[in-house]
Design a protein around this motif. Sequence first.
Motif, PDB file in Angstrom:
ATOM      1  N   GLY A   1       1.509  -0.969  -0.304  1.00  0.00           N
ATOM      2  CA  GLY A   1       0.046   0.056  -0.228  1.00  0.00           C
ATOM      3  C   GLY A   1       0.904   1.390  -0.221  1.00  0.00           C
ATOM      4  N   ALA A   2       0.125   2.043   0.215  1.00  0.00           N
ATOM      5  CA  ALA A   2       1.167   3.363   0.392  1.00  0.00           C
ATOM      6  C   ALA A   2       1.604   3.590   1.110  1.00  0.00           C
ATOM      7  N   MET A   3       1.463   3.673   2.557  1.00  0.00           N
ATOM      8  CA  MET A   3       2.247   3.670   3.563  1.00  0.00           C
ATOM      9  C   MET A   3       3.414   2.870   3.302  1.00  0.00           C
ATOM     10  N   ALA A   4       3.733   1.162   2.942  1.00  0.00           N
ATOM     11  CA  ALA A   4       4.588   0.806   2.385  1.00  0.00           C
ATOM     12  C   ALA A   4       5.413   1.374   1.318  1.00  0.00           C
ATOM     13  N   ASN A   5       4.601   1.862   0.027  1.00  0.00           N
ATOM     14  CA  ASN A   5       5.760   2.672  -0.306  1.00  0.00           C
ATOM     15  C   ASN A   5       6.279   4.164  -0.171  1.00  0.00           C
TER      16      ASN A   5
ATOM     17  N   LEU B   1       7.196   4.334   2.576  1.00  0.00           N
ATOM     18  CA  LEU B   1       8.638   4.005   4.116  1.00  0.00           C
ATOM     19  C   LEU B   1       9.447   3.286   3.531  1.00  0.00           C
ATOM     20  N   ARG B   2       8.962   3.311   2.108  1.00  0.00           N
ATOM     21  CA  ARG B   2      10.218   2.617   1.354  1.00  0.00           C
ATOM     22  C   ARG B   2      11.530   3.650   1.264  1.00  0.00           C
ATOM     23  N   ALA B   3      10.500   4.983   0.560  1.00  0.00           N
ATOM     24  CA  ALA B   3      11.085   6.246  -0.079  1.00  0.00           C
ATOM     25  C   ALA B   3      12.132   6.388   0.676  1.00  0.00           C
TER      26      ALA B   3
ATOM     27  N   ARG C   1      29.048  -3.611   4.719  1.00  0.00           N
ATOM     28  CA  ARG C   1      27.928  -4.280   5.415  1.00  0.00           C
ATOM     29  C   ARG C   1      27.621  -3.982   5.301  1.00  0.00           C
ATOM     30  N   LEU C   2      26.400  -2.242   5.103  1.00  0.00           N
ATOM     31  CA  LEU C   2      25.755  -1.976   4.469  1.00  0.00           C
ATOM     32  C   LEU C   2      24.292  -2.414   3.869  1.00  0.00           C
ATOM     33  N   ARG C   3      25.429  -2.636   2.982  1.00  0.00           N
ATOM     34  CA  ARG C   3      24.529  -3.341   1.866  1.00  0.00           C
ATOM     35  C   ARG C   3      23.341  -5.058   2.689  1.00  0.00           C
ATOM     36  N   ALA C   4      24.529  -5.033   3.130  1.00  0.00           N
ATOM     37  CA  ALA C   4      24.202  -6.594   3.719  1.00  0.00           C
ATOM     38  C   ALA C   4      23.461  -6.263   4.426  1.00  0.00           C
ATOM     39  N   ALA C   5      23.350  -6.315   5.301  1.00  0.00           N
ATOM     40  CA  ALA C   5      22.373  -5.282   6.892  1.00  0.00           C
ATOM     41  C   ALA C   5      21.146  -5.090   5.585  1.00  0.00           C
ATOM     42  N   PHE C   6      20.814  -4.021   4.906  1.00  0.00           N
ATOM     43  CA  PHE C   6      19.838  -3.492   4.363  1.00  0.00           C
ATOM     44  C   PHE C   6      18.761  -4.859   3.354  1.00  0.00           C
ATOM     45  N   ALA C   7      19.938  -5.571   2.721  1.00  0.00           N
ATOM     46  CA  ALA C   7      19.378  -6.637   1.919  1.00  0.00           C
ATOM     47  C   ALA C   7      18.253  -7.923   2.381  1.00  0.00           C
ATOM     48  N   LYS C   8      19.083  -8.125   4.029  1.00  0.00           N
ATOM     49  CA  LYS C   8      18.497  -9.415   5.318  1.00  0.00           C
ATOM     50  C   LYS C   8      17.260  -8.673   5.739  1.00  0.00           C
ATOM     51  N   ASN C   9      16.906  -7.449   5.623  1.00  0.00           N
ATOM     52  CA  ASN C   9      15.506  -6.987   5.664  1.00  0.00           C
ATOM     53  C   ASN C   9      14.670  -6.678   4.882  1.00  0.00           C
ATOM     54  N   LYS C  10      15.202  -6.842   3.504  1.00  0.00           N
ATOM     55  CA  LYS C  10      14.654  -6.716   2.456  1.00  0.00           C
ATOM     56  C   LYS C  10      12.782  -7.479   2.050  1.00  0.00           C
ATOM     57  N   SER C  11      12.533  -8.292   2.766  1.00  0.00           N
ATOM     58  CA  SER C  11      11.759  -8.980   2.642  1.00  0.00           C
ATOM     59  C   SER C  11      11.050  -8.425   3.457  1.00  0.00           C
TER      60      SER C  11
ATOM     61  N   GLU D   1       6.177  -5.479   6.997  1.00  0.00           N
ATOM     62  CA  GLU D   1       5.381  -4.576   8.899  1.00  0.00           C
ATOM     63  C   GLU D   1       5.718  -3.439   8.475  1.00  0.00           C
ATOM     64  N   PRO D   2       5.038  -2.232   8.377  1.00  0.00           N
ATOM     65  CA  PRO D   2       5.374  -1.250   9.023  1.00  0.00           C
ATOM     66  C   PRO D   2       6.317  -1.299  10.120  1.00  0.00           C
ATOM     67  N   GLU D   3       5.703  -1.246  10.850  1.00  0.00           N
ATOM     68  CA  GLU D   3       6.022  -1.307  12.251  1.00  0.00           C
ATOM     69  C   GLU D   3       7.528  -1.385  12.662  1.00  0.00           C
ATOM     70  N   GLN D   4       7.659  -2.806  11.635  1.00  0.00           N
ATOM     71  CA  GLN D   4       9.097  -2.920  11.616  1.00  0.00           C
ATOM     72  C   GLN D   4      10.330  -2.622  11.235  1.00  0.00           C
ATOM     73  N   ILE D   5       9.114  -2.132   9.645  1.00  0.00           N
ATOM     74  CA  ILE D   5       9.960  -1.360   8.916  1.00  0.00           C
ATOM     75  C   ILE D   5      10.692   0.353   9.602  1.00  0.00           C
ATOM     76  N   LYS D   6       9.409   0.738  10.477  1.00  0.00           N
ATOM     77  CA  LYS D   6       9.749   2.527  11.060  1.00  0.00           C
ATOM     78  C   LYS D   6      11.186   1.824  11.675  1.00  0.00           C
ATOM     79  N   GLU D   7      10.758   0.472  12.758  1.00  0.00           N
ATOM     80  CA  GLU D   7      12.203   0.623  13.588  1.00  0.00           C
ATOM     81  C   GLU D   7      13.723   0.486  13.368  1.00  0.00           C
ATOM     82  N   MET D   8      13.380  -0.194  12.070  1.00  0.00           N
ATOM     83  CA  MET D   8      14.527  -0.564  11.438  1.00  0.00           C
ATOM     84  C   MET D   8      15.005   1.378  10.189  1.00  0.00           C
ATOM     85  N   ILE D   9      14.803   1.407  10.711  1.00  0.00           N
ATOM     86  CA  ILE D   9      14.944   2.820  10.101  1.00  0.00           C
ATOM     87  C   ILE D   9      15.439   3.165  11.180  1.00  0.00           C
TER      88      ILE D   9
END
Length: 85
Positions: free
Chosen positions: A1-5, A7-9, A35-45, A48-56
């Motif tokens: 949804g829009a929320m995920a989009n 957050l993706r930005a 290291r950065l690329r690996a960390a982001f790739a690991k969490n790519k899947s 959950e918006p709350e999880q994404i927000k936490e990681m941000i």
Amino acid sequence: GAMANSLRAEVVRLYKNLLYLGREYPKGADYFRDRLRAAFAKNKSVQEPEQIKEMIARGEYMARELEALYYLRKYRAMKKRYYKD
């Protein structure tokens, strides 16, 4: 949804910001980028918006820590230059 989009930005913006900060990383820009690329790739899947927000939030905290580290390093280098005992 829009929320995920929106957050993706935000994730992309954070990634670019961290990548930029990583240029001065003590162990080297390549080390940091990998290291950065690996960390982001690991969490790519994560969908959950709350999880994404936490990681941000975690990423932004890291960015602030790096900025503080660089600032201190520059400050110390400057001090050495201007206040030679």
